[in-house]
Design a protein around this motif. Sequence first.
Motif, short mmCIF file in Angstrom:
data_model
loop_
_atom_site.label_atom_id
_atom_site.label_comp_id
_atom_site.label_asym_id
_atom_site.label_seq_id
_atom_site.Cartn_x
_atom_site.Cartn_y
_atom_site.Cartn_z
N HIS A 1 -84.85 2.66 32.37
CA HIS A 1 -85.43 4.09 32.15
C HIS A 1 -84.50 5.14 32.71
O HIS A 1 -84.21 5.30 33.50
CB HIS A 1 -86.85 3.76 33.09
CG HIS A 1 -87.54 5.32 32.88
ND1 HIS A 1 -88.23 5.65 32.06
CD2 HIS A 1 -87.23 6.47 33.83
CE1 HIS A 1 -88.76 6.63 32.39
NE2 HIS A 1 -88.34 7.17 33.42
N HIS B 1 -83.20 9.07 32.48
CA HIS B 1 -83.00 10.49 32.69
C HIS B 1 -81.59 10.94 32.42
O HIS B 1 -80.90 10.25 33.36
CB HIS B 1 -83.88 11.09 33.74
CG HIS B 1 -85.12 10.86 33.82
ND1 HIS B 1 -86.03 12.00 33.64
CD2 HIS B 1 -85.90 9.84 34.04
CE1 HIS B 1 -87.28 11.72 33.95
NE2 HIS B 1 -87.39 10.34 34.00
N SER C 1 -86.78 8.67 28.93
CA SER C 1 -87.86 9.17 29.22
C SER C 1 -88.30 10.49 28.34
O SER C 1 -87.27 11.17 27.98
CB SER C 1 -87.51 9.93 30.85
OG SER C 1 -88.54 10.92 31.10
N ARG D 1 -90.87 -2.27 38.82
CA ARG D 1 -89.89 -0.99 38.25
C ARG D 1 -89.21 -0.62 39.93
O ARG D 1 -90.12 -0.21 40.80
CB ARG D 1 -90.73 0.19 37.73
CG ARG D 1 -89.74 1.15 37.74
CD ARG D 1 -90.17 2.45 36.83
NE ARG D 1 -90.05 3.87 37.42
CZ ARG D 1 -90.25 4.79 36.63
NH1 ARG D 1 -90.61 4.95 35.39
NH2 ARG D 1 -89.88 6.25 37.54
N GLU E 1 -84.73 6.68 40.96
CA GLU E 1 -85.59 8.07 40.24
C GLU E 1 -86.90 8.05 41.60
O GLU E 1 -87.66 8.99 41.82
CB GLU E 1 -86.25 7.81 39.03
CG GLU E 1 -87.42 8.72 38.67
CD GLU E 1 -87.54 8.50 37.01
OE1 GLU E 1 -86.86 7.74 36.47
OE2 GLU E 1 -88.51 8.77 36.84
#
Length: 285
Positions: free
Chosen positions: A48, A50, A83, A225, A229
């Motif tokens: 995931h 960013h 994201s 997950r 982050e």
Amino acid sequence: MAPAGTLITVAPTGAETAKADVPALPVTLDELVATAKACEAAGAGLVHVHIRGADTRPTLDLGRLRDTVQALRESTSLVVQLSTGGAVTDPFDHRLRVLDAEPDSCSLTCGTTNFGDDVFQNPWPFMTELYQRTQAAEVVPEFELFDLGHVASMTRLLDTYGAPFGGQVHCDLVMGVPGGMPGTAAALVAAVAALPAGCSWSATGIGRTSLTVALAALSAGGHLRVGMEDTLTFAKGRPVTGNEELVARAAELARLAQRPPMTTDEARALLRVKDRTSVTAGESR
Ligand code: KMH
Ligand code: ZN
């Protein structure tokens, strides 16, 4: 029945932590790719993402996003999820544009939520626009659920606009955000009970709720997950040294639960992502 394997998602960077405060945070493309490779080796199936700009601050720059997707595809076989939440300051049009980078998957948060001292804005018109764009772009959305009300909004979205690309509804319970549902076993059980039949789900616990949520998710048949982050402390008084140690611990928990980490091929099959391996970056622009 619980799935045979565990999808481990790694969320390595996020938008909230400053590189100056946490030097181990991956913020350059090279750092992100190195982290992704190490996390894949440790058992991750999905990343995931960013990204940060040259100044290490969060950005949704489309050129950088495209380069990131391409680099991750070249160096790993992880499912690449961008994201669309970005940072709380990102405007809606920039968040919608993320899909132009042609990821395998993208996050789609199912409602506005208080986010510490800030507000993470996801009003219904934005959700519906983003969802329809995922369908048109053949990108698998992952529905981010920060609260029980978000489950209702996801169900409304599915009822109104139909199934996601690929047909599999996949959600992620984001627990322990100050302003969202708490990172407790009781909250997880309540949220899971409200999910539509047939959907797959993972869970993440922010900060010190990380292990509680991971253990509850495994026992309730969910996926995991983890990543910097969400969690910067490995144990009380012991900062995380890198994402791979969070993935390795999640993989160990999954094996103990007799639901070993999924391979990246199994992750692709679970989420039914589009096969983009034959599309070069040049052709896709
Ligand atoms: N950074 C948060 C404001 C997502 O990636 O879609 C939003 C977030 C959710 O991280
Ligand atoms: Zn995120």
